[in-house]
Each structure stands twice: as C-alpha cells, then as structure tokens.
Design a protein around this motif. Structure first.
Motif, PDB file in Angstrom:
ATOM      1  N   LYS A 207       1.528   9.111 -29.304  1.00 39.50           N
ATOM      2  CA  LYS A 207       2.180  10.338 -28.842  1.00 39.50           C
ATOM      3  C   LYS A 207       1.217  11.519 -28.887  1.00 39.50           C
ATOM      4  O   LYS A 207       1.198  12.348 -27.982  1.00 39.50           O
ATOM      5  CB  LYS A 207       3.414  10.642 -29.696  1.00 39.50           C
ATOM      6  CG  LYS A 207       4.598   9.763 -29.379  1.00 39.50           C
ATOM      7  CD  LYS A 207       5.795  10.151 -30.204  1.00 39.50           C
ATOM      8  CE  LYS A 207       6.984   9.266 -29.886  1.00 39.50           C
ATOM      9  NZ  LYS A 207       8.178   9.629 -30.668  1.00 39.50           N
ATOM     10  N   VAL A 208       0.406  11.586 -29.949  1.00 44.91           N
ATOM     11  CA  VAL A 208      -0.576  12.676 -30.066  1.00 44.91           C
ATOM     12  C   VAL A 208      -1.595  12.577 -28.946  1.00 44.91           C
ATOM     13  O   VAL A 208      -1.908  13.571 -28.274  1.00 44.91           O
ATOM     14  CB  VAL A 208      -1.279  12.646 -31.440  1.00 44.91           C
ATOM     15  CG1 VAL A 208      -2.441  13.628 -31.480  1.00 44.91           C
ATOM     16  CG2 VAL A 208      -0.293  12.967 -32.555  1.00 44.91           C
ATOM     17  N   PHE A 209      -2.123  11.366 -28.732  1.00 47.56           N
ATOM     18  CA  PHE A 209      -3.143  11.183 -27.694  1.00 47.56           C
ATOM     19  C   PHE A 209      -2.609  11.529 -26.308  1.00 47.56           C
ATOM     20  O   PHE A 209      -3.291  12.165 -25.502  1.00 47.56           O
ATOM     21  CB  PHE A 209      -3.700   9.761 -27.710  1.00 47.56           C
ATOM     22  CG  PHE A 209      -4.550   9.456 -28.913  1.00 47.56           C
ATOM     23  CD1 PHE A 209      -5.399  10.404 -29.457  1.00 47.56           C
ATOM     24  CD2 PHE A 209      -4.510   8.206 -29.500  1.00 47.56           C
ATOM     25  CE1 PHE A 209      -6.189  10.126 -30.553  1.00 47.56           C
ATOM     26  CE2 PHE A 209      -5.296   7.919 -30.601  1.00 47.56           C
ATOM     27  CZ  PHE A 209      -6.146   8.878 -31.135  1.00 47.56           C
ATOM     28  N   GLU A 210      -1.372  11.131 -26.026  1.00 44.84           N
ATOM     29  CA  GLU A 210      -0.769  11.442 -24.733  1.00 44.84           C
ATOM     30  C   GLU A 210      -0.587  12.952 -24.560  1.00 44.84           C
ATOM     31  O   GLU A 210      -0.867  13.507 -23.489  1.00 44.84           O
ATOM     32  CB  GLU A 210       0.572  10.730 -24.589  1.00 44.84           C
ATOM     33  CG  GLU A 210       0.439   9.237 -24.368  1.00 44.84           C
ATOM     34  CD  GLU A 210       1.762   8.501 -24.447  1.00 44.84           C
ATOM     35  OE1 GLU A 210       2.816   9.146 -24.717  1.00 44.84           O
ATOM     36  OE2 GLU A 210       1.761   7.271 -24.248  1.00 44.84           O
ATOM     37  N   ALA A 211      -0.124  13.630 -25.625  1.00 46.11           N
ATOM     38  CA  ALA A 211       0.073  15.078 -25.551  1.00 46.11           C
ATOM     39  C   ALA A 211      -1.264  15.794 -25.363  1.00 46.11           C
ATOM     40  O   ALA A 211      -1.356  16.759 -24.592  1.00 46.11           O
ATOM     41  CB  ALA A 211       0.767  15.577 -26.823  1.00 46.11           C
TER      42      ALA A 211
ATOM     43  N   LYS B  57       2.067  19.808 -34.537  1.00 45.99           N
ATOM     44  CA  LYS B  57       3.197  19.216 -35.264  1.00 45.99           C
ATOM     45  C   LYS B  57       3.150  17.685 -35.140  1.00 45.99           C
ATOM     46  O   LYS B  57       3.386  16.970 -36.118  1.00 45.99           O
ATOM     47  CB  LYS B  57       4.517  19.759 -34.718  1.00 45.99           C
ATOM     48  CG  LYS B  57       5.704  19.319 -35.514  1.00 45.99           C
ATOM     49  CD  LYS B  57       6.992  19.949 -35.049  1.00 45.99           C
ATOM     50  CE  LYS B  57       8.108  19.486 -35.965  1.00 45.99           C
ATOM     51  NZ  LYS B  57       9.415  19.748 -35.491  1.00 45.99           N
ATOM     52  N   LEU B  58       2.839  17.192 -33.947  1.00 45.25           N
ATOM     53  CA  LEU B  58       2.706  15.747 -33.754  1.00 45.25           C
ATOM     54  C   LEU B  58       1.562  15.180 -34.589  1.00 45.25           C
ATOM     55  O   LEU B  58       1.669  14.080 -35.149  1.00 45.25           O
ATOM     56  CB  LEU B  58       2.477  15.425 -32.272  1.00 45.25           C
ATOM     57  CG  LEU B  58       3.640  15.648 -31.318  1.00 45.25           C
ATOM     58  CD1 LEU B  58       3.191  15.428 -29.883  1.00 45.25           C
ATOM     59  CD2 LEU B  58       4.790  14.723 -31.658  1.00 45.25           C
ATOM     60  N   VAL B  59       0.473  15.938 -34.678  1.00 44.34           N
ATOM     61  CA  VAL B  59      -0.673  15.504 -35.489  1.00 44.34           C
ATOM     62  C   VAL B  59      -0.258  15.403 -36.951  1.00 44.34           C
ATOM     63  O   VAL B  59      -0.602  14.438 -37.640  1.00 44.34           O
ATOM     64  CB  VAL B  59      -1.874  16.471 -35.308  1.00 44.34           C
ATOM     65  CG1 VAL B  59      -2.953  16.188 -36.327  1.00 44.34           C
ATOM     66  CG2 VAL B  59      -2.443  16.364 -33.910  1.00 44.34           C
ATOM     67  N   ALA B  60       0.486  16.388 -37.441  1.00 42.62           N
ATOM     68  CA  ALA B  60       0.952  16.377 -38.832  1.00 42.62           C
ATOM     69  C   ALA B  60       1.833  15.158 -39.098  1.00 42.62           C
ATOM     70  O   ALA B  60       1.714  14.509 -40.145  1.00 42.62           O
ATOM     71  CB  ALA B  60       1.704  17.658 -39.145  1.00 42.62           C
ATOM     72  N   GLU B  61       2.708  14.831 -38.145  1.00 44.53           N
ATOM     73  CA  GLU B  61       3.574  13.650 -38.298  1.00 44.53           C
ATOM     74  C   GLU B  61       2.748  12.365 -38.312  1.00 44.53           C
ATOM     75  O   GLU B  61       3.037  11.437 -39.074  1.00 44.53           O
ATOM     76  CB  GLU B  61       4.609  13.607 -37.174  1.00 44.53           C
ATOM     77  CG  GLU B  61       5.675  14.684 -37.284  1.00 44.53           C
ATOM     78  CD  GLU B  61       6.584  14.736 -36.060  1.00 44.53           C
ATOM     79  OE1 GLU B  61       6.378  13.952 -35.108  1.00 44.53           O
ATOM     80  OE2 GLU B  61       7.503  15.578 -36.064  1.00 44.53           O
ATOM     81  N   ALA B  62       1.724  12.320 -37.476  1.00 44.70           N
ATOM     82  CA  ALA B  62       0.850  11.140 -37.438  1.00 44.70           C
ATOM     83  C   ALA B  62       0.083  11.000 -38.745  1.00 44.70           C
ATOM     84  O   ALA B  62      -0.030   9.898 -39.287  1.00 44.70           O
ATOM     85  CB  ALA B  62      -0.112  11.239 -36.255  1.00 44.70           C
TER      86      ALA B  62
ATOM     87  N   SER C 237      -9.438  10.953 -38.709  1.00 47.63           N
ATOM     88  CA  SER C 237     -10.625  11.585 -38.149  1.00 47.63           C
ATOM     89  C   SER C 237     -10.616  11.498 -36.631  1.00 47.63           C
ATOM     90  O   SER C 237     -10.979  12.452 -35.928  1.00 47.63           O
ATOM     91  CB  SER C 237     -11.871  10.918 -38.707  1.00 47.63           C
ATOM     92  OG  SER C 237     -13.027  11.383 -38.079  1.00 47.63           O
ATOM     93  N   ARG C 238     -10.189  10.366 -36.109  1.00 49.35           N
ATOM     94  CA  ARG C 238     -10.117  10.161 -34.661  1.00 49.35           C
ATOM     95  C   ARG C 238      -9.158  11.162 -34.020  1.00 49.35           C
ATOM     96  O   ARG C 238      -9.448  11.724 -32.962  1.00 49.35           O
ATOM     97  CB  ARG C 238      -9.658   8.723 -34.391  1.00 49.35           C
ATOM     98  CG  ARG C 238      -9.783   8.281 -32.966  1.00 49.35           C
ATOM     99  CD  ARG C 238      -9.443   6.825 -32.837  1.00 49.35           C
ATOM    100  NE  ARG C 238     -10.472   5.993 -33.446  1.00 49.35           N
ATOM    101  CZ  ARG C 238     -10.332   4.704 -33.732  1.00 49.35           C
ATOM    102  NH1 ARG C 238      -9.188   4.088 -33.465  1.00 49.35           N
ATOM    103  NH2 ARG C 238     -11.309   4.010 -34.272  1.00 49.35           N
ATOM    104  N   LEU C 239      -8.017  11.387 -34.686  1.00 49.38           N
ATOM    105  CA  LEU C 239      -7.048  12.364 -34.179  1.00 49.38           C
ATOM    106  C   LEU C 239      -7.638  13.778 -34.191  1.00 49.38           C
ATOM    107  O   LEU C 239      -7.500  14.524 -33.211  1.00 49.38           O
ATOM    108  CB  LEU C 239      -5.779  12.341 -35.041  1.00 49.38           C
ATOM    109  CG  LEU C 239      -4.864  11.126 -34.895  1.00 49.38           C
ATOM    110  CD1 LEU C 239      -3.847  11.104 -36.021  1.00 49.38           C
ATOM    111  CD2 LEU C 239      -4.177  11.130 -33.562  1.00 49.38           C
TER     112      LEU C 239
END
Length: 130
Positions: A56-60, A80-85, A108-110
């Motif tokens: 979801k993070v990558f798509e956003a 917010k999506l990053v925090a959830e991930a 780190s990748r995120l």
C-alpha cells in the motif's frame, strides 16, 4: 514398535525370512507437528499483513511520484501508511516471524522510497557529502 516377517529372495536361492520393524509415530512427534502447523499459520498471517501494508505504501508513493503538481501536504496520508507498515514489521519481528535484520531492511526500503519521492518533487534536498 511391532515386528513382522517378510519373505524375500529368489526361487533359486531359496526364501529367507527378514524381520522389518514398523514404527508408530510417537505422540510427541504428533504434538510437535500440531504446534508447528499453528506457528506456521500465525507467522504467515503476520508476514502477509506486513507485505500488504508495504505494498500500500509503495502504491501510494508511486501515485504521488507520477503527479506533476503534487503538494507537500499530500505526503501526510502516505506518512500514516508508512507508520502502519513500520508497526506491522515491528510486530512480525517481535513475534519471531521475521528476523530483525530483515525487518530493518524492509523499513529502510520504505524510508528510501519515500525519500526519493520527496527529492523528486523538491520537498527534500540531501545535504552534500562531507
């Protein structure tokens, strides 16, 4: 354990009787198999949740990178999506479903992907290397 006689050999040589041992699966082995199956399902769900959140993070981020006139405020839902991930990754590491180095690599990748989007739009300028 039980023993049974089995006749082996060719007709020329004559038949010989050989004893074969058949073992029943031990109760402890059956219990370990049940435990392993439970853990496999639990670990699979943790990993699946983590992968879904990362996707979801990558798509956003990809969507945000494609936008020509994107504003810095549009990054807030992505954060917010990053925090959830990050949370899902940390939970998987804590549960033992994921090695801690693997968790660190994925986080780190995120962060790197997010930073490339920020650099792309000019919201972040990296400091020059010393």
């Amino acid at each position: 354990m039980s023993m049974r006689a089995v006749e082996k050999g060719s007709p020329r040589r004559g038949l010989s009787v050989v004893c074969e041992a058949t073992t029943k699966k031990a109760d402890s082995a059956a219990k370990r198999a049940r435990q392993a199956e439970k853990r496999r399902i639990y670990n699979k769900s943790k990993k699946s949740e983590m992968k879904t959140r990362m996707k979801k993070v990558f798509e956003a981020l990809d969507e945000l990178k494609k936008k020509a006139e994107a504003q810095a405020e549009e990054l807030l839902p992505v954060e917010k999506l990053v925090a959830e991930a990050y949370s899902a990754i940390d939970k998987a590491v804590k549960a033992g479903s994921l090695h801690r180095n693997t968790g660190a690599r994925r986080k780190s990748r995120l962060a790197r992907r997010k930073k490339t989007v920020e650099i792309h739009h000019g919201w972040y300028t990296p400091s020059p290397a010393a």
